[in-house]
Design an enzyme around this catalytic site. Structure first.
Site, short mmCIF file in Angstrom:
data_model
loop_
_atom_site.label_atom_id
_atom_site.label_comp_id
_atom_site.label_asym_id
_atom_site.label_seq_id
_atom_site.Cartn_x
_atom_site.Cartn_y
_atom_site.Cartn_z
N CYS A 128 0.81 -1.22 0.00
CA CYS A 128 0.00 0.00 0.00
C CYS A 128 0.85 1.27 0.00
CB CYS A 128 -0.94 -0.01 1.20
SG CYS A 128 -2.00 -1.47 1.28
N HIS A 269 -3.28 6.92 2.57
CA HIS A 269 -3.74 5.68 1.97
C HIS A 269 -5.15 5.38 2.46
CE1 HIS A 269 -4.22 1.52 1.02
NE2 HIS A 269 -3.98 1.10 2.25
N ASN A 300 -10.34 0.00 -0.43
CA ASN A 300 -8.88 0.02 -0.28
C ASN A 300 -8.27 -0.58 -1.54
OD1 ASN A 300 -6.20 -0.61 0.29
ND2 ASN A 300 -6.60 -1.24 2.39
#
Length: 350
Positions: A128, A269, A300
């Site tokens: 990520c 993020h 996500n």
């Protein structure tokens, strides 16, 4: 007589004094998947999912929406937005953990699709935090003279590696691609990267089996072989992100020489709405700061989440060209990367 090797000076590259974001683009898969659809396979409700994660919908890529396809579409839009001629793009970085092949990797194929076959092109895997790592590498390339205009793409097909019956992960992830063009500038619009990793906590986000184990199962003729799936210790990751990564965010501001009250947009993020709120509070962001909330409709998307969230904020007018933004990626590895950036122009309306 030839000079001895110890008297030969190897030349260094000469690059630009600063770097800037020139354009941004995004690709979101066609299929929208609601919480209600996710709940068809797990014992949950849309309300529980939203309260726990801040997610209402996410996108799942169809078979034709490969990492290469999505990267190419997002990259094409970023180049168009930047105003830079495609022929001037001399490097492409594709940040991803979900390309279906290790060989060939995605970036050279993206370069070919964009009409830039032959340029430097490589994949970068940092979970990520991948997009932040990609920005840092692109900046270093431009400042060293190794490249002048770099296309950085964050792209994921997270839905390929998620067990749809796993109540802990099935609702969290989505697919998509975001891209930016990084170029030279006389002034600097991308701050120093603050990055790192914690391998001791690596198992907090992991595959259920590695590919060697999968091959062994196939060769042994085992029945009911399952693919590797992503699993996560959510509480452990939450604690790490809310406290450790929040300190990284503060260090990122310090390294860039700015204060929290000078930041106009916070683009973390998109892992969890609760994490993002806790982090903003810990860093001391004023109420006037626009906080990215792309997770609500996108989920996500790992390495794609920061550029997708940035594109959404610019397109919707939540942030504007020239605003100072704090970006911080964190996740699998465990890894993190933070930068302060000056935002590019808003993307063209499709």
């Amino acid at each position: 007589m030839a000079d001895s090797n110890d008297t030969v000076t190897i030349a260094t590259g000469e690059g630009a004094p600063g770097t800037t974001l020139l354009g941004i683009g995004a690709y979101r898969p066609r299929r929208v998947v609601s919480n209600e659809e996710i709940c068809e396979k797990i014992d949950s409700t849309s309300e529980w999912i939203y309260e726990r994660s801040g997610i209402l919908n996410r996108r799942f890529a169809d078979r034709d929406e490969t990492t290469v396809f999505m990267s190419t579409e997002a990259g094409r839009k970023a180049i168009e937005s930047s105003g830079v001629d495609t022929d001037l793009i001399d490097a492409i970085l594709v940040c991803t953990s979900t390309n279906w092949t290790m060989t060939p990797h995605a970036a050279p194929q993206v370069a070919t699709e964009l009409g830039r076959n032959g340029i430097a092109a490589f994949d970068l895997t940092a979970g990520c935090a991948g997009f932040g790592y990609g920005l840092a590498v692109a900046t270093s390339m431009i400042r060293s003279g190794a490249a002048r205009y770099v296309l950085v793409v964050g792209v994921e097909r997270m839905s390929d590696g998620i067990d749809p019956t796993d109540r802990n992960t099935a609702f969290i992830f989505g697919d998509g691609a975001g891209a930016v063009v990084v170029g030279p500038s006389e002034t600097n619009d991308l701050g120093p990267v603050v990055w790192g990793s914690d391998g001791k906590l690596g198992q907090a986000i992991r595959q259920t089996k590695d590919f060697r184990q999968l091959v062994d199962e196939v060769e042994a003729g085992e029945e009911d072989i399952a693919q590797p799936y992503l699993v996560m210790d959510g509480s452990k990751v939450f604690r790490w992100a809310a406290f450790t990564v929040a300190k990284v965010a503060q260090r990122t501001l310090e390294q860039a020489g700015v204060t929290a009250d000078q930041i106009q947009a916070f683009i973390p993020h998109q892992a969890n709405g609760r994490i993002n709120s806790a982090m903003a509070q810990h860093v001391g962001m004023p109420d006037s700061v626009a906080i990215a909330n792309d997770i609500e409709q996108t989920g996500n998307t790992s390495a794609a989440s920061i550029p997708l969230a940035m594109e959404t904020m610019l397109r919707n007018g939540e942030a504007k060209e020239g605003d100072l933004a704090l970006c911080i990626g964190f996740g699998a590895g465990l890894s993190y990367a933070g930068q302060v950036v000056r935002l590019p122009k808003a993307p063209p309306v499709d």
